[in-house]
Design an enzyme around this catalytic site. Structure first.
Site, mmCIF file in Angstrom:
data_model
loop_
_atom_site.group_PDB
_atom_site.id
_atom_site.type_symbol
_atom_site.label_atom_id
_atom_site.label_comp_id
_atom_site.label_asym_id
_atom_site.label_seq_id
_atom_site.Cartn_x
_atom_site.Cartn_y
_atom_site.Cartn_z
ATOM 1 N N LEU A 190 3.409 6.975 -1.981
ATOM 2 C CA LEU A 190 4.751 7.278 -2.478
ATOM 3 C C LEU A 190 4.771 7.524 -3.985
ATOM 4 O O LEU A 190 5.612 8.267 -4.480
ATOM 5 C CB LEU A 190 5.714 6.159 -2.102
ATOM 6 C CG LEU A 190 6.191 6.224 -0.645
ATOM 7 C CD1 LEU A 190 6.893 4.940 -0.238
ATOM 8 C CD2 LEU A 190 7.111 7.419 -0.438
ATOM 9 N N PHE A 212 0.817 -1.218 0.000
ATOM 10 C CA PHE A 212 0.000 0.000 0.000
ATOM 11 C C PHE A 212 0.847 1.262 0.000
ATOM 12 O O PHE A 212 0.361 2.349 -0.336
ATOM 13 C CB PHE A 212 -0.977 -0.015 1.181
ATOM 14 C CG PHE A 212 -0.437 0.517 2.474
ATOM 15 C CD1 PHE A 212 -0.796 1.776 2.925
ATOM 16 C CD2 PHE A 212 0.415 -0.242 3.264
ATOM 17 C CE1 PHE A 212 -0.316 2.278 4.137
ATOM 18 C CE2 PHE A 212 0.896 0.238 4.466
ATOM 19 C CZ PHE A 212 0.535 1.502 4.908
ATOM 20 N N LYS A 213 2.124 1.140 0.346
ATOM 21 C CA LYS A 213 3.000 2.316 0.343
ATOM 22 C C LYS A 213 3.091 2.939 -1.056
ATOM 23 O O LYS A 213 3.396 4.126 -1.193
ATOM 24 C CB LYS A 213 4.399 1.945 0.834
ATOM 25 C CG LYS A 213 4.438 1.152 2.145
ATOM 26 C CD LYS A 213 3.940 1.966 3.312
ATOM 27 C CE LYS A 213 3.882 1.151 4.604
ATOM 28 N NZ LYS A 213 5.153 0.796 5.164
ATOM 29 N N ASP A 214 2.844 2.144 -2.091
ATOM 30 C CA ASP A 214 2.901 2.661 -3.466
ATOM 31 C C ASP A 214 1.862 3.759 -3.699
ATOM 32 O O ASP A 214 2.061 4.636 -4.544
ATOM 33 C CB ASP A 214 2.663 1.538 -4.490
ATOM 34 C CG ASP A 214 3.804 0.539 -4.548
ATOM 35 O OD1 ASP A 214 4.974 0.948 -4.395
ATOM 36 O OD2 ASP A 214 3.539 -0.660 -4.755
ATOM 37 N N THR A 221 8.313 -0.019 2.936
ATOM 38 C CA THR A 221 8.564 1.382 2.587
ATOM 39 C C THR A 221 9.822 1.532 1.741
ATOM 40 O O THR A 221 9.862 2.340 0.808
ATOM 41 C CB THR A 221 8.674 2.248 3.850
ATOM 42 O OG1 THR A 221 7.410 2.281 4.513
ATOM 43 C CG2 THR A 221 9.085 3.666 3.513
#
Length: 474
Positions: free
Chosen positions: A118, A113-115, A146
């Protein structure tokens, strides 16, 4: 819109200046000086929007048009999701059983989900830095996902160098390879013999050195970066609209795999921004400081991080506690400073009764054991044909124990694809391994480029030397 320190010692900064920073010099982290409330009439117009179009509505609330125009924001958003599996369906909602939904937030290039945040932040950084003709050095300590997402968003950028520290023996093979096989002149990766909490220490020390920050233009894109937590509010809104539509009086319990608490902070921002009744349930593993804090009001750091299959949550010092305290105390920066100073001196603090009462209005928590995570992965695979990663399994375990129905629905936030954790899936007794994207095949054929650092080395010295080296590269 200006951004201020949680500890009150830094003048208001613009959005552009804020995303180009890390810890502030007073030791705090940044937040908007205010979070405006979106009128219900405007929310109604958002209900039918795609995830991308919702981003185009939310971002300009925090970015002044004088810095980046709405048209420029729109173009940046479109670029940000071009490398997702389905750029027009960024977040997928799956019904596990009546009343229990899974929001798949992991369909970006690194499978986490960091995509989501970011991808946006990387394109915004490039936009701001190219306009200013300025180069920065990004410092990232990662517990798993991350690091690769941060590298992905800036690799090859002429304006940003990145140094990533990861805990050598506390990430999955895929997580490691996504970082260590990157061959780019602006990327340096260090495998450190320590925990992710340990790695935050030298980074915070370096950010406390004003001369170093200035000389090498240091910034961070962990959830230390205010843009990360701001952008994470968007998928809460999108999921609420998908489940409840324009019925804004309904409560939506959100089960959140929780590590550094940036994700749950995004939920707080979503609540403040819209007034939607989002119940935020922090689902933790054996590293249970957030659970203990919400249950007792005592925030006390354990002596050691416990390695688990849900490694991105193996954190005993969730630094976003500072932002949560700021929100729960109605912006009392003096109180935040007092409690954080106490924490730094004694590794513990006790929340005042008013803070505990504010949290109890919409926050709760649960602790999920390794045994229960494994059993949940196996159960939902056998009963529902769904394979969850070990982080998502903490949320599903909690949701399945509650009494949800189609009339009282809930959502589990799925933070990573199970394909990143084949060993954990096999350990759970699921023999059919999750299918990995074809693009990942090259990871196993590529040379690893990271540098290993032992527990006995001076990590701050290693980090400072790396900063000097990478900043000198053009």
């Amino acid at each position: 819109m200006k951004f201020i320190s949680t500890r009150g010692g830094v003048p208001g900064r613009s959005f552009s200046d804020s995303i180009l920073s890390g810890y502030t010099l007073d030791g705090g982290i940044l937040l908007p000086e205010r979070i405006p409330r979106v009128p219900k009439e405007e929310l109604s117009a958002w209900v039918s929007l795609s995830y991308r179009d919702l981003c185009k509505k939310v971002l300009p609330i925090f970015i002044d048009d004088s810095e980046i125009t709405k048209e420029e924001v729109s173009a940046i958003v479109d670029k940000s999701f071009s490398d997702f599996e389905k750029p027009d369906e960024v977040v997928a909602l799956h019904q596990l059983q009546p009343g229990v939904h899974v929001a798949e937030l992991y369909h970006g290039p690194t499978g986490a989900f960091k995509d989501l945040a970011l991808g946006l932040l990387g394109k915004l950084l490039d936009f701001v830095l190219s306009r200013r003709r300025r180069r920065v050095t990004i410092l990232v300590a990662t517990s798993g996902d991350t690091g690769s997402a941060a590298i992905q968003c800036v690799r090859g950028s002429p304006w940003a160098n990145i140094i990533v520290l990861y805990p050598t023996n506390m990430v999955s093979e895929i997580q490691r390879l996504q970082m260590t096989t990157v061959d780019a002149p602006n990327v340096q990766v260090f495998g450190i013999d320590g925990t992710s909490d340990d790695l935050d220490v030298p980074i915070k020390k370096v950010f406390g050195d004003a001369q170093c920050v200035e000389d090498y233009q240091l910034c961070s894109i962990n959830s230390i970066n205010v843009a990360r937590v701001l952008f994470q509010c968007i998928h809460y809104l999108y999921v609420y609209f998908q489940i409840h539509g324009a019925d804004f009086e309904q409560r939506l319990p959100c089960y959140i795999p929780t590590g550094a608490a940036g994700h749950i902070t995004g939920g707080c921002i979503a609540r403040l921004l819209t007034g939607l009744d989002l119940e935020l349930i922090a689902c933790v593993n054996e590293n249970d400081i957030m659970h203990r804090w919400l249950e007792t009001g005592v925030f006390s750091v354990s002596d050691a991080v416990i390695p688990t299959s849900s490694n991105a949550m193996d954190i005993q010092m969730p630094y976003n506690i500072e932002r949560l305290l700021f929100f729960l105390s109605d912006g009392d920066s003096e109180l935040v400073k007092q409690l954080m100073t106490e924490l730094e001196a004694t590794r513990s603090f006790t929340s005042p009764p008013a803070v505990r009462a504010a949290a109890a209005q919409f926050m709760r928590s649960c602790r999920v054991s390794e045994e229960d995570r494994m059993a949940t992965i196996k159960r939902v695979h056998e009963e529902r044909g769904y394979t969850a990663c070990p982080h998502t399994a903490t949320a599903i375990w909690a949701a399945l124990r509650a009494e949800h129905s189609e009339q009282r629905p809930s959502v589990c936030l799925a933070t990573a694809t199970a394909a990143k954790f084949p060993a954990a899936i096999e350990k759970a007794g699921v023999m059919s391994a999750p299918v990995q994207p074809a693009s990942w095949k090259s990871l196993f054929e590529s040379k690893e480029m990271d540098k290993k650092v032992t527990a006995t080395e001076d990590w701050e010295t290693v980090l400072r030397q790396a900063i000097v080296t990478v900043y000198g590269k053009k």
